[in-house]
Scaffold this active site. Structure first.
Site, PDB file in Angstrom:
ATOM      1  N   SER A   1      24.158   4.459  53.603  1.00  0.00           N
ATOM      2  CA  SER A   1      23.062   3.909  52.787  1.00  0.00           C
ATOM      3  C   SER A   1      21.780   4.732  52.824  1.00  0.00           C
ATOM      4  CB  SER A   1      22.716   2.495  53.250  1.00  0.00           C
ATOM      5  OG  SER A   1      23.570   1.565  52.653  1.00  0.00           O
TER       6      SER A   1
ATOM      7  N   LYS B   1      20.640   6.368  49.726  1.00  0.00           N
ATOM      8  CA  LYS B   1      19.973   5.611  48.651  1.00  0.00           C
ATOM      9  C   LYS B   1      18.503   6.025  48.509  1.00  0.00           C
ATOM     10  CE  LYS B   1      22.830   1.440  49.432  1.00  0.00           C
ATOM     11  NZ  LYS B   1      22.922   0.219  50.247  1.00  0.00           N
TER      12      LYS B   1
ATOM     13  N   TYR C   1      28.592   6.947  43.793  1.00  0.00           N
ATOM     14  CA  TYR C   1      27.877   6.308  44.914  1.00  0.00           C
ATOM     15  C   TYR C   1      28.675   6.446  46.217  1.00  0.00           C
ATOM     16  CZ  TYR C   1      26.482   2.410  47.936  1.00  0.00           C
ATOM     17  OH  TYR C   1      26.123   1.654  49.014  1.00  0.00           O
TER      18      TYR C   1
ATOM     19  N   TYR D   1      16.977  -3.873  54.946  1.00  0.00           N
ATOM     20  CA  TYR D   1      17.524  -5.090  54.330  1.00  0.00           C
ATOM     21  C   TYR D   1      16.760  -6.331  54.751  1.00  0.00           C
ATOM     22  CZ  TYR D   1      20.952  -1.553  53.595  1.00  0.00           C
ATOM     23  OH  TYR D   1      21.543  -0.389  53.266  1.00  0.00           O
TER      24      TYR D   1
ATOM     25  N   VAL E   1      25.345   2.363  57.713  1.00  0.00           N
ATOM     26  CA  VAL E   1      26.343   1.676  58.544  1.00  0.00           C
ATOM     27  C   VAL E   1      27.121   2.573  59.496  1.00  0.00           C
ATOM     28  CG1 VAL E   1      26.887  -0.435  57.282  1.00  0.00           C
ATOM     29  CG2 VAL E   1      28.004   1.694  56.643  1.00  0.00           C
TER      30      VAL E   1
END
Ligand code: DON
Length: 340
Positions: A83, A86, A209, A261, A279
């Site tokens: 992630s 991103k 992605y 998050y 992760v």
């Protein structure tokens, strides 16, 4: 919506610098030594190959905006960026389309829900909410320039490599493992399509992605990528200008609000810096104008954030004086007597 770009008004930047090189060097080693024994958390296993990670790996790296590098532990061991990609794909898209367009299309506000939440999309009339959750990341990746998914992927790989200052490679094993199991991300992309929120073939966007998440980086790479965001978009190691200072500012604001998050508020409260987790155990933190911090340790908390990575970064934020909200009372003898 609020827009801090006031016409005719120059953006000022905060000032301050890190302690001397040797002190930073020993504090980075201390951040590693103090947290090495912690065994809290669990390695991610929802992508099958990630479950095979060595949970004992632990690396920390700080890269200063002058290009100085401080390393401790397994800072050169590679893992998939996941992630954390991103943040950089958002920066590349923002560079292309600008502050307002991307904020409108993808959003900037926290969902308060998990990174792969479907409910968050439904609760917000199909709006992806922000580029750090999977819905927003898929919408952002779909915006990458390129006539074909291959061209988009090449642009992402080239862009993230410029942030890192070296050619980043795809981890084929991680890519295949996630591509075979990412049914939830495919569902999220289809849901975005149903709301007219994705401008490409949704499954092709998921594939690009998944590739961006499978790029191999080390804690050193993350620190250099973070230092580029801390340095107005110039990679302090290669000297290459990768994105504008305005894009860095926007990216860091998004990270502060959404980077961890549903734990983003807690993170900002405790660490006081923009950050982004992945992760596989990577954690990127940015001290604007000062440094990038990269950490890697595969055991995660329930929200998917590296436990030892957070602990090492919390220590560094405190001892290096990085918390952007911290201040000290001005010395009474130096108070201004000017009255306007
Ligand atoms: O979308 C996924 O499931 C992964 N490729 C990335 C997730 C991730 O890193 C979430 N971070 N903590």
């Amino acid at each position: 919506m609020l827009d801090s770009n006031v016409e005719g008004v120059e953006q000022s930047v905060s000032t301050g610098s890190l302690p001397g090189w040797e002190q930073v060097d020993s504090l980075v080693v201390a951040s590693h030594t103090r947290n090495r024994a912690c065994q809290d958390g669990a390695v991610a296993d929802y992508i099958p190959v990630l479950a095979q990670a060595d949970p004992e790996l632990f690396g920390v790296c700080v890269v200063e905006v002058d290009g100085g590098v401080h390393l401790a532990g397994d800072a050169d061991v590679e893992f998939s960026i996941q992630s954390i990609s991103k943040a950089f794909v958002y920066a590349l898209v923002c560079e292309e389309f600008g502050h307002a367009a991307v904020a409108d299309l993808v959003g900037v506000n926290n969902t308060g829900l998990a990174f792969n939440s479907v409910i968050a999309i439904e609760l917000n009339d199909g709006h992806p909410m922000n580029p750090m959750v999977n819905a927003g990341a898929l919408a952002t990746t779909a915006l990458m320039p390129g006539a074909t998914p291959d061209e988009q992927w090449n642009a992402i790989r080239k862009g993230l490599s410029a942030f890192a200052g070296r050619e980043l490679e795809l981890d084929q094993e991680v890519y295949r493992s996630e591509a075979a199991t990412n049914t939830r991300n495919r569902a999220i992309a289809r849901l975005l399509e149903s709301y007219g929120r994705i401008n490409r073939d949704p499954l092709e966007a998921v594939d690009v992605y998944t590739k961006q998440c499978s790029l191999r980086v080390s804690a050193r790479d993350l620190a250099i990528m973070g230092a580029t965001l801390a340095d107005g978009g110039v990679n302090p190691v290669t000297g290459q200008s990768v994105v504008s200072a305005e894009v860095c500012r926007d990216t860091l604001a998004i990270l502060a609000a959404n980077g961890l998050y549903e734990r983003s508020g807690e993170w900002l409260f405790e660490i006081g810096l923009p950050g982004k987790s992945g992760v596989s155990g990577g954690l990127l933190t940015v001290s604007p104008g000062k440094a990038g911090i990269g950490a890697f340790s595969p055991r995660l908390d329930p929200a998917g954030n590296s436990v030892r990575g957070q602990q090492a970064t919390a220590y560094l934020s405190r001892v290096l004086g990085l918390n952007i909200f911290a201040s000290q009372a001005y010395a009474p003898s130096e108070r201004s007597t000017n009255v306007h």
